[in-house]
Scaffold this active site. Sequence first.
Site, PDB file in Angstrom:
ATOM      1  N   HIS A   1      40.499  49.465  46.641  1.00 27.28           N
ATOM      2  CA  HIS A   1      39.613  48.397  46.174  1.00 27.28           C
ATOM      3  C   HIS A   1      40.416  47.140  45.822  1.00 27.28           C
ATOM      4  O   HIS A   1      41.182  47.141  44.878  1.00 27.28           O
ATOM      5  CB  HIS A   1      38.858  48.906  44.940  1.00 27.28           C
ATOM      6  CG  HIS A   1      37.882  47.955  44.375  1.00 27.28           C
ATOM      7  ND1 HIS A   1      38.086  47.289  43.189  1.00 27.28           N
ATOM      8  CD2 HIS A   1      36.672  47.539  44.838  1.00 27.28           C
ATOM      9  CE1 HIS A   1      37.042  46.528  42.921  1.00 27.28           C
ATOM     10  NE2 HIS A   1      36.173  46.656  43.910  1.00 27.28           N
TER      11      HIS A   1
ATOM     12  N   GLU B   1      40.456  47.374  51.348  1.00 25.97           N
ATOM     13  CA  GLU B   1      39.207  46.628  51.152  1.00 25.97           C
ATOM     14  C   GLU B   1      39.443  45.154  50.813  1.00 25.97           C
ATOM     15  O   GLU B   1      39.841  44.837  49.697  1.00 25.97           O
ATOM     16  CB  GLU B   1      38.375  47.223  50.007  1.00 25.97           C
ATOM     17  CG  GLU B   1      36.969  46.641  49.986  1.00 25.97           C
ATOM     18  CD  GLU B   1      36.496  46.093  48.633  1.00 25.97           C
ATOM     19  OE1 GLU B   1      37.300  45.976  47.692  1.00 25.97           O
ATOM     20  OE2 GLU B   1      35.311  45.763  48.541  1.00 25.97           O
TER      21      GLU B   1
ATOM     22  N   ASP C   1      37.486  41.658  50.063  1.00 30.52           N
ATOM     23  CA  ASP C   1      36.245  40.894  49.921  1.00 30.52           C
ATOM     24  C   ASP C   1      36.467  39.583  50.660  1.00 30.52           C
ATOM     25  O   ASP C   1      37.550  39.004  50.571  1.00 30.52           O
ATOM     26  CB  ASP C   1      35.960  40.597  48.442  1.00 30.52           C
ATOM     27  CG  ASP C   1      35.687  41.853  47.637  1.00 30.52           C
ATOM     28  OD1 ASP C   1      34.944  42.727  48.126  1.00 30.52           O
ATOM     29  OD2 ASP C   1      36.207  41.954  46.511  1.00 30.52           O
TER      30      ASP C   1
ATOM     31  N   HIS D   1      37.321  37.590  45.839  1.00 33.41           N
ATOM     32  CA  HIS D   1      36.133  38.260  45.321  1.00 33.41           C
ATOM     33  C   HIS D   1      35.069  37.282  44.858  1.00 33.41           C
ATOM     34  O   HIS D   1      33.879  37.466  45.123  1.00 33.41           O
ATOM     35  CB  HIS D   1      36.506  39.180  44.156  1.00 33.41           C
ATOM     36  CG  HIS D   1      35.335  39.873  43.541  1.00 33.41           C
ATOM     37  ND1 HIS D   1      34.587  39.327  42.515  1.00 33.41           N
ATOM     38  CD2 HIS D   1      34.749  41.058  43.830  1.00 33.41           C
ATOM     39  CE1 HIS D   1      33.621  40.152  42.195  1.00 33.41           C
ATOM     40  NE2 HIS D   1      33.687  41.218  42.972  1.00 33.41           N
TER      41      HIS D   1
ATOM     42  N   GLU E   1      34.190  43.195  53.076  1.00 33.29           N
ATOM     43  CA  GLU E   1      32.860  42.931  52.518  1.00 33.29           C
ATOM     44  C   GLU E   1      32.482  41.480  52.751  1.00 33.29           C
ATOM     45  O   GLU E   1      33.241  40.569  52.388  1.00 33.29           O
ATOM     46  CB  GLU E   1      32.838  43.233  51.015  1.00 33.29           C
ATOM     47  CG  GLU E   1      31.465  42.927  50.410  1.00 33.29           C
ATOM     48  CD  GLU E   1      31.390  43.128  48.898  1.00 33.29           C
ATOM     49  OE1 GLU E   1      32.305  43.745  48.307  1.00 33.29           O
ATOM     50  OE2 GLU E   1      30.409  42.639  48.315  1.00 33.29           O
TER      51      GLU E   1
HETATM   52  O1  G3P Z   1      32.529  46.683  47.721  1.00 31.42           O
HETATM   53  C1  G3P Z   1      32.497  47.736  46.832  1.00 31.42           C
HETATM   54  C2  G3P Z   1      32.827  47.171  45.517  1.00 31.42           C
HETATM   55  O2  G3P Z   1      34.001  46.465  45.703  1.00 31.42           O
HETATM   56  C3  G3P Z   1      31.736  46.278  45.070  1.00 31.42           C
HETATM   57  O3  G3P Z   1      32.107  45.623  43.956  1.00 31.42           O
HETATM   58  O4  G3P Z   1      32.277  43.409  42.992  1.00 31.42           O
HETATM   59  O5  G3P Z   1      34.328  44.722  43.424  1.00 31.42           O
HETATM   60  O6  G3P Z   1      33.081  43.710  45.297  1.00 31.42           O
HETATM   61  P1  G3P Z   1      32.992  44.308  43.933  1.00 31.42           P
HETATM   62 CA    CA Z   2      33.997  44.634  47.302  1.00 32.72          CA
END
Ligand code: G3P
Ligand code: CA
Length: 333
Positions: free
Chosen positions: A33, A60, A62, A75, A168
């Site tokens: 993450h 991951e 964003d 993010h 994402e």
């Molecule tokens: O994408 C899964 C998780 O990362 C969602 O929360 O706010 O960290 O993008 P966030």
């Molecule tokens: Ca995310």
Amino acid sequence: MRSNRLAMLCSLALFVCLATAAASGHDKAIVAHRGASAYLPEHTLESYAMAYGQGAHFIEPDLMLTRDGVPIALHDRSLDATTNVADVFPGRAREDGLHYAIDFTLDEIKQLSVIERVDRNTRELVFEDRFPNVHRALAFRVPTLAEIIELVQGMNVSTGRDVGIYPETKSSAWHAEQGFDFEQIVLDVLGEYGYTTAADNVIVQSFEPESLARLRALGSELTLVQLIGGGAAYDPMVTEEGLDWIATFAQGIGPSMTRIIDSEGNWVDDNFLVREAQARGLVVHPYTMRADRLPAYVDSFEALLERFLFEAGVDGVFTDHPDLAIRFLRERE
Ligand code: G3P
Ligand code: CA
């Protein structure tokens, strides 16, 4: 007919991705993450490389866009909580006092230093024991999606592993309001690097079903995951009808942890979401497991992972601590 074939291909591809995890001794996907964000500032190449080295199955990022339409890893819509933008570009904030990535070119954003996440108002660290913001000679940069892909694909060659990318699409509707076809831009970059089909090791996720629908409308065959937040706006997705609908365009869901186990440690509706999603062929990847933000109902990170991965039976987790999750899985074999 085409959508049935597409759904079948996507399911097959997801099976292949998860089978890759199985080849390393288990069938659970560990998603880094924001990289190994417990150890290095989130969404930096350094954080992604560390996560890769820790054994994560997916990295991951964003995604947000720059003013010149380049997907970068970020993010928030604004750069304030994770960079020194206010120092480098005084006078460039909007009326709300924030510096939006969409107002800066990539060249400008590359002049910024990424810092460990702080509260935008107090400038205090959000996670107090993580990477300290005392570095002056050291500069982390905001990476582009292309740089992230080259990093991961390069390490896949040099290590012989097959780590995936789990981007994402953040604030899709907002990007459309700013005049960008965000999904087409992201697909173009992914396509340049060979991510075009359901067999490719990439999963695109979004909180906005319209973003996933747009990807499909553009002809994308990539594997898609619908994120499900903890707020009431997402309640309709956590129903039989909602999951039926998600299964028409996605291959998985990424729910908030609280959709599965509530803050008291109780199963939400007898594990309805995991059971019903998996019954529809959807994988379940809840977010976000953090060893330094344990829910009150567990006394260790391992206990948290045990509850989700093996008692709830989810297919993978988003975590800031990929090393601990990988170790947990290895020790549990
Ligand atoms: O994408 C899964 C998780 O990362 C969602 O929360 O706010 O960290 O993008 P966030
Ligand atoms: Ca995310």
